[in-house]
Design an enzyme around this catalytic site. Sequence first.
Site, PDB file in Angstrom:
ATOM      1  N   HIS A  31     -77.366  -9.028 -44.063  1.00 12.15           N
ATOM      2  CA  HIS A  31     -78.019  -8.173 -45.059  1.00 12.15           C
ATOM      3  C   HIS A  31     -77.101  -7.842 -46.227  1.00 12.15           C
ATOM      4  O   HIS A  31     -77.216  -6.776 -46.840  1.00 12.15           O
ATOM      5  CB  HIS A  31     -78.547  -6.903 -44.391  1.00 12.15           C
ATOM      6  CG  HIS A  31     -79.692  -7.166 -43.472  1.00 12.15           C
ATOM      7  ND1 HIS A  31     -79.498  -7.579 -42.172  1.00 12.15           N
ATOM      8  CD2 HIS A  31     -81.022  -7.127 -43.660  1.00 12.15           C
ATOM      9  CE1 HIS A  31     -80.677  -7.762 -41.592  1.00 12.15           C
ATOM     10  NE2 HIS A  31     -81.617  -7.504 -42.477  1.00 12.15           N
ATOM     11  N   MET A  33     -79.882  -1.459 -34.544  1.00 11.90           N
ATOM     12  CA  MET A  33     -80.394  -2.647 -33.860  1.00 11.90           C
ATOM     13  C   MET A  33     -81.878  -2.857 -34.125  1.00 11.90           C
ATOM     14  O   MET A  33     -82.637  -1.913 -34.378  1.00 11.90           O
ATOM     15  CB  MET A  33     -80.177  -2.523 -32.352  1.00 11.90           C
ATOM     16  CG  MET A  33     -80.936  -1.406 -31.692  1.00 11.90           C
ATOM     17  SD  MET A  33     -80.579  -1.327 -29.910  1.00 11.90           S
ATOM     18  CE  MET A  33     -81.885  -0.212 -29.369  1.00 11.90           C
TER      19      MET A  33
END
Length: 329
Positions: free
Chosen positions: A46, A176
């Site tokens: 990301h 997560m």
Amino acid sequence: MQTRVPFEKLKEAFVAALLKAGLSKDRAELCGRLFAENQRDGVYSHGLNRFPGLLAKLSEGRLDGTAEPECVNALGVLEQWDGKMGIGLVNAHLAMGRAIELAKANGMGCIGLRNTNHWMRAGAYGLQAADAGCIGMCWTNTTPLMPPWGATEKRIGNNPMTMAIPRKEGHILLDMAMSQYSNGKLEVLQARGETLPIAGGFDTEGNLTCDPGAILDSKRALPIGYWKGSALAIVLDTLAALLSAGQTTHDIGAQGDEHAVSQTYIAIDVTSLNGRELCERIVNGIIDDLHEVHESARYPGEGMLRTRRESLEKGVVVEEDQWEELLRI
């Protein structure tokens, strides 16, 4: 091939590209910092990996770079906000900031955010709360990315969530997705030609596999904890939609591409509640006990902090082709 780039140089390159894309100075600096921090902390899925996609959506008008989120409903410490299809990182930072403000005034705050977009790294907003001395929790729903347990057709999102706990020597951070590996992680490993250390999903023939490309092709990621992860993904989707009065995973899937997602942000001012000294003693006691078990035992976020220190000392790891692409922008 990989190389290392000084953190400030990386951040400046992100900001310059975002300014060129038409963002205001404040928004370009915020988004550029968040992308650079993701890469710095080892969340390569990301950082540079997702940046071209953001620029493409801005260019195509699928993201509104000037949208101003709006509070549309409030009840005590709970507020609902409309993200107006703005940039996910901007909306997320604002939403967690508002949750922190409510927490400082009332002990806790909760924001339901609808009509927003991909926030990139969930952990960034948990860390934002922890930096303010608050426990931070947030999660998002997504387009369908996994089959529910017992099925073969994808119907549930991987619905990333984070929990952050403040600590002077380094926050605890659980960050997560509900799949064994996020789509971004699978993309990174596929690009590197690497396999997964443990099975992360099924191939097109229904066999468990460690091949990230096969999982991306089949679109059958494995939920964490099998049926438990499947159930948790469903609950997180339901909560996000209810608290924001926004779209569910099946609504998002019907659109064809992922946008207008629903998210939840919670901040709890545990430092004011207990006092910093007691908080530090409790958290450090847990971590010290954990470290006594084995030298490889670590708390959530410990590996990230190690990567961050190395990045600041030696430079941030980047893929050369991605770095060169950013500089060309």
